[in-house]
Write a protein that holds these residues in place. Structure first.
Motif, short mmCIF file in Angstrom:
data_model
loop_
_atom_site.label_atom_id
_atom_site.label_comp_id
_atom_site.label_asym_id
_atom_site.label_seq_id
_atom_site.Cartn_x
_atom_site.Cartn_y
_atom_site.Cartn_z
N ALA A 256 8.65 9.04 -2.20
CA ALA A 256 8.46 8.37 -3.68
C ALA A 256 7.70 7.32 -3.75
CB ALA A 256 9.90 8.15 -4.43
N PHE A 257 6.95 6.87 -4.60
CA PHE A 257 6.47 5.55 -4.53
C PHE A 257 6.86 4.51 -4.09
CE2 PHE A 257 4.39 1.57 -6.04
CZ PHE A 257 2.82 1.89 -6.11
N ARG A 269 -8.32 8.60 -5.07
CA ARG A 269 -9.19 9.26 -4.35
C ARG A 269 -8.46 10.22 -3.22
NH1 ARG A 269 -13.44 5.50 -1.37
NH2 ARG A 269 -14.14 7.69 -1.11
N TYR A 270 -7.35 9.82 -2.81
CA TYR A 270 -6.67 10.77 -1.59
C TYR A 270 -5.00 10.87 -2.32
CZ TYR A 270 -10.69 9.31 0.98
OH TYR A 270 -11.90 9.21 1.09
N PRO A 271 -4.58 11.99 -2.53
CA PRO A 271 -3.34 12.15 -2.75
C PRO A 271 -2.44 11.77 -1.61
CG PRO A 271 -4.61 14.13 -3.16
CD PRO A 271 -5.34 13.14 -2.47
N ASN A 272 -1.02 11.20 -2.18
CA ASN A 272 -0.42 10.53 -1.03
C ASN A 272 -0.82 9.59 -0.08
OD1 ASN A 272 1.81 12.76 -1.77
ND2 ASN A 272 0.42 14.21 -0.44
N GLN A 273 -1.78 8.87 -0.54
CA GLN A 273 -2.29 7.59 0.09
C GLN A 273 -2.05 6.64 -0.47
OE1 GLN A 273 -6.51 6.60 1.81
NE2 GLN A 273 -5.55 8.10 3.26
N TYR A 274 -1.65 5.41 0.18
CA TYR A 274 -1.53 4.01 -0.38
C TYR A 274 -2.01 3.07 0.69
CZ TYR A 274 2.21 6.52 -2.62
OH TYR A 274 3.10 7.62 -3.58
N PHE A 275 -2.18 1.84 0.05
CA PHE A 275 -2.82 0.79 0.96
C PHE A 275 -2.12 -0.43 0.68
CE2 PHE A 275 -5.32 0.05 -2.68
CZ PHE A 275 -5.48 -1.16 -3.00
N LEU A 290 7.94 0.03 8.36
CA LEU A 290 8.67 1.19 8.15
C LEU A 290 7.87 2.12 7.58
CD1 LEU A 290 12.44 0.06 7.53
CD2 LEU A 290 11.35 1.12 9.68
N LEU A 291 7.24 1.67 6.54
CA LEU A 291 6.33 2.68 5.72
C LEU A 291 5.14 3.31 6.71
CD1 LEU A 291 5.59 0.85 2.38
CD2 LEU A 291 7.00 2.98 2.56
N ILE A 292 4.67 2.48 7.48
CA ILE A 292 3.65 3.10 8.33
C ILE A 292 3.91 3.92 9.42
CG2 ILE A 292 1.31 2.46 9.58
CD1 ILE A 292 1.32 0.07 7.83
N LYS A 293 5.26 3.60 10.07
CA LYS A 293 5.98 4.29 11.07
C LYS A 293 6.30 5.88 10.30
CE LYS A 293 9.09 2.60 13.62
NZ LYS A 293 10.29 1.55 14.08
N LYS A 294 6.39 5.99 9.27
CA LYS A 294 6.95 7.12 8.41
C LYS A 294 5.52 7.96 8.14
CE LYS A 294 9.69 9.13 4.67
NZ LYS A 294 8.55 10.37 4.37
N SER A 295 4.64 6.97 7.91
CA SER A 295 3.27 7.57 7.88
C SER A 295 3.08 8.60 9.01
CB SER A 295 2.17 6.99 7.46
OG SER A 295 0.97 7.18 7.62
N TYR A 296 3.44 8.13 10.21
CA TYR A 296 3.08 8.85 11.63
C TYR A 296 3.78 10.10 11.51
CZ TYR A 296 3.24 9.46 16.58
OH TYR A 296 3.14 10.09 17.87
N ASN A 297 4.96 10.27 11.04
CA ASN A 297 5.89 11.37 10.98
C ASN A 297 5.19 12.28 9.64
OD1 ASN A 297 7.43 10.80 13.01
ND2 ASN A 297 8.66 9.37 11.61
#
Length: 306
Positions: A256-257, A269-275, A290-297
Protein backbone atom coordinates in the motif's frame (compact mmCIF):
# COMPACT_ATOMS: atom_id res chain seq x y z
CA UNK A 1 35.65 21.16 -22.03
CA UNK A 2 37.69 17.99 -22.05
CA UNK A 3 35.22 15.27 -23.04
CA UNK A 4 34.19 15.10 -26.67
CA UNK A 5 32.85 11.56 -27.17
CA UNK A 6 29.88 10.11 -25.30
CA UNK A 7 27.77 7.01 -24.97
CA UNK A 8 24.27 7.54 -23.60
CA UNK A 9 21.36 5.42 -22.43
CA UNK A 10 18.34 5.76 -20.19
CA UNK A 11 17.13 2.71 -18.30
CA UNK A 12 15.33 2.15 -15.03
CA UNK A 13 14.20 -1.07 -13.41
CA UNK A 14 15.01 -3.36 -16.38
CA UNK A 15 17.95 -4.86 -18.21
CA UNK A 16 18.27 -3.73 -21.81
CA UNK A 17 19.63 -5.23 -24.99
CA UNK A 18 21.03 -2.90 -27.67
CA UNK A 19 18.40 -2.02 -30.27
CA UNK A 20 18.73 0.43 -33.12
CA UNK A 21 16.32 3.29 -33.77
CA UNK A 22 14.31 2.53 -36.91
CA UNK A 23 14.59 6.05 -38.36
CA UNK A 24 16.12 9.41 -37.54
CA UNK A 25 12.62 10.67 -36.78
CA UNK A 26 12.39 8.04 -34.04
CA UNK A 27 15.68 9.34 -32.64
CA UNK A 28 14.39 12.92 -32.80
CA UNK A 29 11.12 12.04 -31.04
CA UNK A 30 13.02 10.21 -28.29
CA UNK A 31 15.35 13.18 -27.73
CA UNK A 32 12.44 15.63 -27.62
CA UNK A 33 10.94 13.52 -24.83
CA UNK A 34 14.33 13.12 -23.08
CA UNK A 35 16.25 16.35 -23.81
CA UNK A 36 18.74 16.01 -20.93
CA UNK A 37 20.44 13.22 -22.89
CA UNK A 38 21.86 16.09 -24.94
CA UNK A 39 23.46 17.78 -21.94
CA UNK A 40 27.21 18.27 -21.68
CA UNK A 41 28.62 15.80 -19.16
CA UNK A 42 31.30 18.00 -17.60
CA UNK A 43 28.91 20.77 -16.55
CA UNK A 44 25.66 20.54 -14.59
CA UNK A 45 23.38 21.57 -17.46
CA UNK A 46 19.72 21.64 -18.46
CA UNK A 47 18.49 21.34 -22.03
CA UNK A 48 15.64 23.06 -23.89
CA UNK A 49 14.62 21.95 -27.38
CA UNK A 50 14.06 25.17 -29.33
CA UNK A 51 13.13 23.92 -32.79
CA UNK A 52 13.43 20.89 -35.06
CA UNK A 53 13.78 20.43 -38.83
CA UNK A 54 15.14 23.92 -39.50
CA UNK A 55 15.47 24.83 -43.17
CA UNK A 56 18.81 26.50 -44.04
CA UNK A 57 18.95 27.95 -47.54
CA UNK A 58 22.14 27.29 -49.50
CA UNK A 59 23.78 25.60 -46.53
CA UNK A 60 25.64 22.77 -48.34
CA UNK A 61 29.03 23.97 -49.57
CA UNK A 62 29.68 20.98 -51.83
CA UNK A 63 26.46 21.35 -53.84
CA UNK A 64 25.22 24.85 -52.98
CA UNK A 65 21.94 23.20 -52.02
CA UNK A 66 19.67 23.80 -49.07
CA UNK A 67 19.93 21.87 -45.82
CA UNK A 68 17.61 20.84 -43.03
CA UNK A 69 19.04 20.91 -39.52
CA UNK A 70 17.57 18.18 -37.31
CA UNK A 71 17.50 20.00 -33.96
CA UNK A 72 18.40 23.33 -32.39
CA UNK A 73 18.73 23.21 -28.60
CA UNK A 74 19.67 25.53 -25.75
CA UNK A 75 22.02 24.20 -23.06
CA UNK A 76 22.31 26.16 -19.82
CA UNK A 77 24.70 25.40 -16.97
CA UNK A 78 24.97 26.97 -13.53
CA UNK A 79 27.59 29.56 -14.51
CA UNK A 80 27.15 32.61 -16.79
CA UNK A 81 29.67 31.27 -19.34
CA UNK A 82 27.91 27.87 -19.50
CA UNK A 83 25.23 28.79 -22.03
CA UNK A 84 25.27 27.28 -25.51
CA UNK A 85 23.13 27.17 -28.60
CA UNK A 86 23.68 23.67 -29.98
CA UNK A 87 23.23 22.57 -33.57
CA UNK A 88 22.33 18.85 -33.47
CA UNK A 89 22.59 16.49 -36.45
CA UNK A 90 21.16 12.95 -36.15
CA UNK A 91 22.31 9.91 -38.10
CA UNK A 92 20.74 6.47 -37.74
CA UNK A 93 23.97 4.67 -38.64
CA UNK A 94 27.70 5.15 -38.14
CA UNK A 95 29.05 8.70 -37.98
CA UNK A 96 31.60 9.50 -40.69
CA UNK A 97 33.54 12.42 -42.13
CA UNK A 98 30.65 13.36 -44.44
CA UNK A 99 28.39 13.89 -41.43
CA UNK A 100 30.90 16.14 -39.71
CA UNK A 101 31.18 18.08 -42.99
CA UNK A 102 27.40 18.46 -43.11
CA UNK A 103 27.29 19.74 -39.54
CA UNK A 104 30.11 22.18 -40.27
CA UNK A 105 28.16 23.54 -43.26
CA UNK A 106 25.26 24.36 -40.92
CA UNK A 107 27.60 25.92 -38.37
CA UNK A 108 29.22 28.10 -41.06
CA UNK A 109 25.80 29.37 -42.15
CA UNK A 110 24.78 30.16 -38.58
CA UNK A 111 28.12 31.77 -37.79
CA UNK A 112 27.28 34.67 -40.12
CA UNK A 113 25.09 36.94 -38.01
CA UNK A 114 22.79 38.19 -40.77
CA UNK A 115 22.28 34.63 -42.01
CA UNK A 116 21.53 33.45 -38.50
CA UNK A 117 19.06 36.27 -37.95
CA UNK A 118 17.17 35.43 -41.15
CA UNK A 119 17.20 31.68 -40.46
CA UNK A 120 15.82 32.30 -36.97
CA UNK A 121 13.12 34.62 -38.33
CA UNK A 122 11.94 32.14 -40.96
CA UNK A 123 11.91 29.27 -38.46
CA UNK A 124 10.31 31.22 -35.58
CA UNK A 125 13.34 31.00 -33.29
CA UNK A 126 13.43 33.73 -30.64
CA UNK A 127 15.93 36.58 -31.04
CA UNK A 128 17.14 36.03 -27.46
CA UNK A 129 19.19 33.07 -28.74
CA UNK A 130 21.09 35.09 -31.38
CA UNK A 131 23.93 36.05 -29.05
CA UNK A 132 24.51 32.60 -27.52
CA UNK A 133 27.78 30.78 -28.14
CA UNK A 134 27.30 27.91 -30.59
CA UNK A 135 28.45 24.31 -30.43
CA UNK A 136 27.77 21.35 -32.73
CA UNK A 137 26.58 17.88 -31.70
CA UNK A 138 26.60 14.75 -33.86
CA UNK A 139 24.53 11.72 -32.79
CA UNK A 140 24.73 8.27 -34.35
CA UNK A 141 24.77 4.56 -33.53
CA UNK A 142 28.56 4.29 -33.94
CA UNK A 143 31.52 6.36 -35.09
CA UNK A 144 34.14 5.81 -37.79
CA UNK A 145 37.59 5.17 -36.30
CA UNK A 146 39.23 8.01 -38.26
CA UNK A 147 36.55 10.45 -37.18
CA UNK A 148 36.88 9.26 -33.58
CA UNK A 149 40.61 9.97 -33.76
CA UNK A 150 39.81 13.48 -34.96
CA UNK A 151 37.56 14.11 -31.97
CA UNK A 152 40.13 12.77 -29.53
CA UNK A 153 42.77 15.01 -31.11
CA UNK A 154 40.48 18.05 -30.86
CA UNK A 155 40.50 18.41 -34.65
CA UNK A 156 36.76 19.01 -35.13
CA UNK A 157 36.50 22.74 -34.34
CA UNK A 158 35.19 24.95 -37.15
CA UNK A 159 35.42 28.75 -36.93
CA UNK A 160 36.00 28.49 -33.16
CA UNK A 161 32.83 26.39 -32.77
CA UNK A 162 33.32 23.15 -30.82
CA UNK A 163 31.80 19.87 -32.00
CA UNK A 164 30.76 16.90 -29.88
CA UNK A 165 29.76 13.32 -30.78
CA UNK A 166 27.37 11.04 -28.93
CA UNK A 167 26.37 7.42 -29.48
CA UNK A 168 22.59 7.23 -29.36
CA UNK A 169 21.90 3.51 -29.20
CA UNK A 170 24.40 2.00 -26.80
CA UNK A 171 22.84 0.74 -23.57
CA UNK A 172 26.05 0.76 -21.53
CA UNK A 173 25.06 2.70 -18.41
CA UNK A 174 28.36 2.37 -16.55
CA UNK A 175 30.32 5.61 -16.62
CA UNK A 176 32.51 5.28 -13.52
CA UNK A 177 34.12 2.19 -12.05
CA UNK A 178 34.09 3.22 -8.37
CA UNK A 179 32.46 5.54 -5.86
CA UNK A 180 35.65 7.62 -5.62
CA UNK A 181 35.62 8.39 -9.35
CA UNK A 182 31.90 9.10 -9.24
CA UNK A 183 32.15 11.37 -6.19
CA UNK A 184 34.94 13.36 -7.87
CA UNK A 185 32.71 13.91 -10.91
CA UNK A 186 29.75 15.04 -8.78
CA UNK A 187 31.95 17.40 -6.79
CA UNK A 188 33.13 18.83 -10.10
CA UNK A 189 29.46 19.30 -11.03
CA UNK A 190 29.08 21.49 -7.94
CA UNK A 191 27.19 19.02 -5.73
CA UNK A 192 27.73 20.20 -2.12
CA UNK A 193 29.67 18.06 0.35
CA UNK A 194 26.65 17.63 2.65
CA UNK A 195 24.62 16.04 -0.20
CA UNK A 196 27.56 13.82 -1.18
CA UNK A 197 27.87 12.76 2.47
CA UNK A 198 24.20 11.69 2.54
CA UNK A 199 24.66 9.86 -0.78
CA UNK A 200 27.71 7.98 0.50
CA UNK A 201 25.81 7.02 3.64
CA UNK A 202 22.93 5.62 1.53
CA UNK A 203 25.39 3.92 -0.82
CA UNK A 204 27.36 2.22 1.97
CA UNK A 205 24.32 1.33 4.07
CA UNK A 206 22.70 -0.74 1.33
CA UNK A 207 25.98 -2.12 0.01
CA UNK A 208 26.81 -3.69 3.36
CA UNK A 209 23.28 -4.30 4.67
CA UNK A 210 22.32 -6.28 1.56
CA UNK A 211 25.81 -7.65 0.86
CA UNK A 212 26.06 -6.08 -2.59
CA UNK A 213 29.21 -6.50 -4.67
CA UNK A 214 30.85 -3.63 -6.52
CA UNK A 215 29.36 -4.89 -9.78
CA UNK A 216 25.87 -4.51 -8.26
CA UNK A 217 26.26 -0.73 -8.05
CA UNK A 218 26.26 1.20 -11.34
CA UNK A 219 27.44 4.80 -11.69
CA UNK A 220 26.37 7.11 -14.51
CA UNK A 221 26.89 10.83 -14.98
CA UNK A 222 23.58 11.70 -13.28
CA UNK A 223 22.76 8.88 -10.87
CA UNK A 224 23.88 5.68 -9.24
CA UNK A 225 21.74 2.56 -9.09
CA UNK A 226 21.56 -0.32 -6.63
CA UNK A 227 20.94 -3.68 -8.27
CA UNK A 228 19.57 -6.95 -6.99
CA UNK A 229 22.09 -9.61 -8.11
CA UNK A 230 19.32 -12.23 -8.09
CA UNK A 231 17.03 -10.24 -10.36
CA UNK A 232 16.72 -11.33 -13.97
CA UNK A 233 14.80 -9.04 -16.35
CA UNK A 234 14.30 -6.62 -13.48
CA UNK A 235 17.32 -5.74 -11.37
CA UNK A 236 17.41 -2.12 -10.21
CA UNK A 237 15.69 -1.79 -6.83
CA UNK A 238 16.76 1.79 -6.16
CA UNK A 239 18.48 4.58 -8.00
CA UNK A 240 19.67 7.90 -6.63
CA UNK A 241 19.89 11.29 -8.33
CA UNK A 242 21.57 14.50 -7.19
CA UNK A 243 20.61 18.14 -7.10
CA UNK A 244 22.25 21.10 -5.39
CA UNK A 245 19.93 20.75 -2.39
CA UNK A 246 18.95 17.08 -2.07
CA UNK A 247 19.38 13.43 -2.95
CA UNK A 248 16.35 11.63 -4.41
CA UNK A 249 16.01 7.87 -4.10
CA UNK A 250 13.57 6.18 -6.50
CA UNK A 251 12.43 2.70 -5.55
CA UNK A 252 9.84 -0.01 -6.29
CA UNK A 253 7.28 -0.84 -3.60
CA UNK A 254 4.44 -3.33 -4.14
CA UNK A 255 2.52 -2.70 -0.90
CA UNK A 256 0.00 0.00 0.00
CA UNK A 257 1.07 3.62 -0.43
CA UNK A 258 3.92 4.23 2.05
CA UNK A 259 2.50 7.18 3.95
CA UNK A 260 5.73 8.61 5.35
CA UNK A 261 7.10 12.15 5.25
CA UNK A 262 9.06 12.99 2.07
CA UNK A 263 7.82 9.86 0.22
CA UNK A 264 6.01 10.68 -3.02
CA UNK A 265 4.47 8.60 -5.79
CA UNK A 266 6.17 8.32 -9.16
CA UNK A 267 3.14 6.45 -10.50
CA UNK A 268 2.40 8.80 -13.38
CA UNK A 269 5.54 7.45 -15.08
CA UNK A 270 6.22 4.08 -13.44
CA UNK A 271 3.67 1.87 -11.62
CA UNK A 272 4.60 0.87 -8.05
CA UNK A 273 7.46 3.35 -7.99
CA UNK A 274 8.03 6.04 -5.38
CA UNK A 275 10.75 8.45 -4.45
CA UNK A 276 12.00 10.04 -1.28
CA UNK A 277 13.90 13.31 -1.10
CA UNK A 278 16.71 13.54 1.44
CA UNK A 279 17.90 17.02 2.39
CA UNK A 280 19.60 16.21 5.69
CA UNK A 281 21.05 13.17 7.47
CA UNK A 282 18.01 12.50 9.63
CA UNK A 283 15.76 12.19 6.56
CA UNK A 284 17.38 8.81 5.95
CA UNK A 285 15.52 7.24 8.85
CA UNK A 286 14.55 3.66 9.70
CA UNK A 287 11.21 3.90 7.86
CA UNK A 288 12.98 4.83 4.64
CA UNK A 289 15.62 2.16 5.12
CA UNK A 290 12.93 -0.51 5.58
CA UNK A 291 11.00 0.67 2.51
CA UNK A 292 14.03 0.39 0.28
CA UNK A 293 15.09 -2.93 1.77
CA UNK A 294 11.60 -4.17 0.95
CA UNK A 295 12.12 -2.85 -2.59
CA UNK A 296 15.05 -5.25 -2.85
CA UNK A 297 12.66 -8.14 -2.18
CA UNK A 298 9.87 -6.69 -4.36
CA UNK A 299 12.22 -6.78 -7.35
CA UNK A 300 12.40 -10.58 -6.92
CA UNK A 301 8.59 -10.74 -6.94
CA UNK A 302 8.42 -8.67 -10.11
CA UNK A 303 11.10 -10.84 -11.67
CA UNK A 304 9.04 -13.97 -11.00
CA UNK A 305 5.84 -12.35 -12.27
CA UNK A 306 7.52 -11.26 -15.48
Amino acid sequence: MSIKLFKQAYATQIDLEPKMFLTELHMEAFLIENPDILSISDINSKVEVIQTQIHIKGARNDSNSDGRLDMLIYIKGDKPDEEFLAVVELKKGKLGEEHLSQLHDYLRSLNIFENKKEIFRVNNVGEKYLSKKMIGILIGSDIDSDLKAKFLAGDTIIDDVETFAKKASSFNRVRFSSWDEYEKQQRGNGIPDKILFIAKYVHDYFKYELDLNDKDIKYTSRDFSLNNPNGKRVKVFAYCTFSQSSLKIYFTYLGAFPNFPNVKSHYERYPNQYFVELKKDEDFNNDIKLLIKKSYNDILVRTIEN
